[in-house]
Design an enzyme around this catalytic site. Structure first.
Site, PDB file in Angstrom:
ATOM      1  N   LYS A  89       9.902   7.957  10.199  1.00  0.00           N
ATOM      2  CA  LYS A  89       8.561   8.169  10.738  1.00  0.00           C
ATOM      3  C   LYS A  89       8.274   7.144  11.842  1.00  0.00           C
ATOM      4  CE  LYS A  89       3.766   8.037   9.817  1.00  0.00           C
ATOM      5  NZ  LYS A  89       3.569   6.614  10.167  1.00  0.00           N
ATOM      6  N   HIS A 107       7.529   5.624   0.847  1.00  0.00           N
ATOM      7  CA  HIS A 107       8.223   4.371   0.514  1.00  0.00           C
ATOM      8  C   HIS A 107       9.106   4.565  -0.716  1.00  0.00           C
ATOM      9  CE1 HIS A 107       4.494   2.625   2.501  1.00  0.00           C
ATOM     10  NE2 HIS A 107       5.454   2.005   3.163  1.00  0.00           N
ATOM     11  N   ASN A 115       0.860  -1.197   0.000  1.00  0.00           N
ATOM     12  CA  ASN A 115       0.000   0.000   0.000  1.00  0.00           C
ATOM     13  C   ASN A 115       0.895   1.246   0.000  1.00  0.00           C
ATOM     14  OD1 ASN A 115      -2.419   1.408  -0.020  1.00  0.00           O
ATOM     15  ND2 ASN A 115      -2.561   1.469   2.196  1.00  0.00           N
TER      16      ASN A 115
END
Ligand code: PAF
Length: 282
Positions: A149, A33, A28
């Site tokens: 993160k 990414h 996802n």
């Protein structure tokens, strides 16, 4: 780019190549990414494969978490990975990665892993460490890139790799943010339009905590309580809004504040049904 579903295929594809760079994901994918993939490519240069894995790891989800509804978007993810310069995608199914129940687990140091995320998501870091250890064994990269993160996850993985003398360099990737400052996350896709507009408040609250410390405020408890109250007043359910030492994620002492010990503000809060996390170094 090749998409491989079995460990045998992966090992065959990597048999005659230099040790790759690796970016593990649960799929996802978003721009965050993809920036890790581009960073991996820059780290190893041309001629060395960049491998991404896509695997939604049941072991790191609690019984009431979103394992079943976590979006599986393999075809779109592969298009994005190809565009970002990935060479190989390892996308095993559960039976391939866990052919037998995974009864051997990697249990991280509680002093780091039972705080914050580990406190609110018991067993989470055991699940993460177990799958990351296994994926690193499968891919055998020289370098692996993890996003900042997931600040605590990055620290836990660095310690695991150091303590087990694993021959891989762990590199941190910066958090990618939307134009309004919201940290990109696969879970942002769960937000309604109204929630998406509100979601930026999490990073604004972290900025307020950072600003308070930079302005010389020394009452950490008061700064944290203010942040918790601000979020609660906006109908969030914060798990934590906290200032910690970057080195060990423990609360800073008075001496730390005087000495200017590097700190990080970390937040986890639920907006509707969606739990978001973010952090900001102070
Ligand atoms: O950060 C993630 O997406 C996951 O925790 C990871 C590292 C891919 C392990 O499942």
């Amino acid at each position: 780019m090749r998409v491989l579903h079995t460990l045998a295929e992966l090992r065959a594809a990597l048999a005659d190549t230099p040790r790759p760079a690796f970016v593990p994901t649960m799929g996802n994918l978003h721009d965050g990414h993809l920036s890790l993939i581009r960073q991996a490519r820059t780290l190893v240069g041309p001629g060395v494969p960049v491998v991404a894995s896509i695997f939604v790891n049941r072991l790191q989800f609690g019984p009431n978490e979103d394992f079943d509804r976590y979006p599986r978007t393999l075809a779109r993810d592969c298009e994005l990975l190809e565009g970002a310069g990935c060479d190989l995608v390892f996308a095993p199914d559960e039976h391939e990665l866990y052919p037998a129940p995974q009864t051997f687990k990697v249990v991280p140091d509680a002093a780091l892993a039972d705080l914050l995320e580990g406190h609110f998501r018991p067993g989470f870091f055991t699940g993460v460490c177990t799958v990351v250890m296994k994926l690193l064994q499968c891919v055998q990269p020289s370098v692996a890139v993890f996003g900042r993160k997931d600040y605590q996850q990055l620290m836990v993985i660095r310690r695991m790799v150091a303590q087990f003398a694993m021959p891989v360099r762990i590199v941190a990737g910066d958090t990618a943010r939307a134009d309004d400052g919201l940290a990109l996350s696969s879970r942002n896709g769960y937000l309604s339009a109204a929630e998406r507009a509100e979601a930026v408040q999490l990073s604004l609250a972290l900025q307020a905590m950072q600003a308070a410390i930079r302005a010389g405020e020394r009452d950490v408890t008061a700064i944290e309580a203010r942040a918790m109250a601000t979020m609660a007043a906006r109908d969030w359910k914060p798990d934590y809004m906290t200032l910690r030492r970057r080195a060990d994620l423990l609360a800073p002492t008075e001496a730390d504040l005087v000495a200017g010990t590097p700190l990080v503000a970390l937040a986890a809060a639920k907006l509707g049904a969606t739990r978001l996390i973010d952090n900001l170094e102070v």
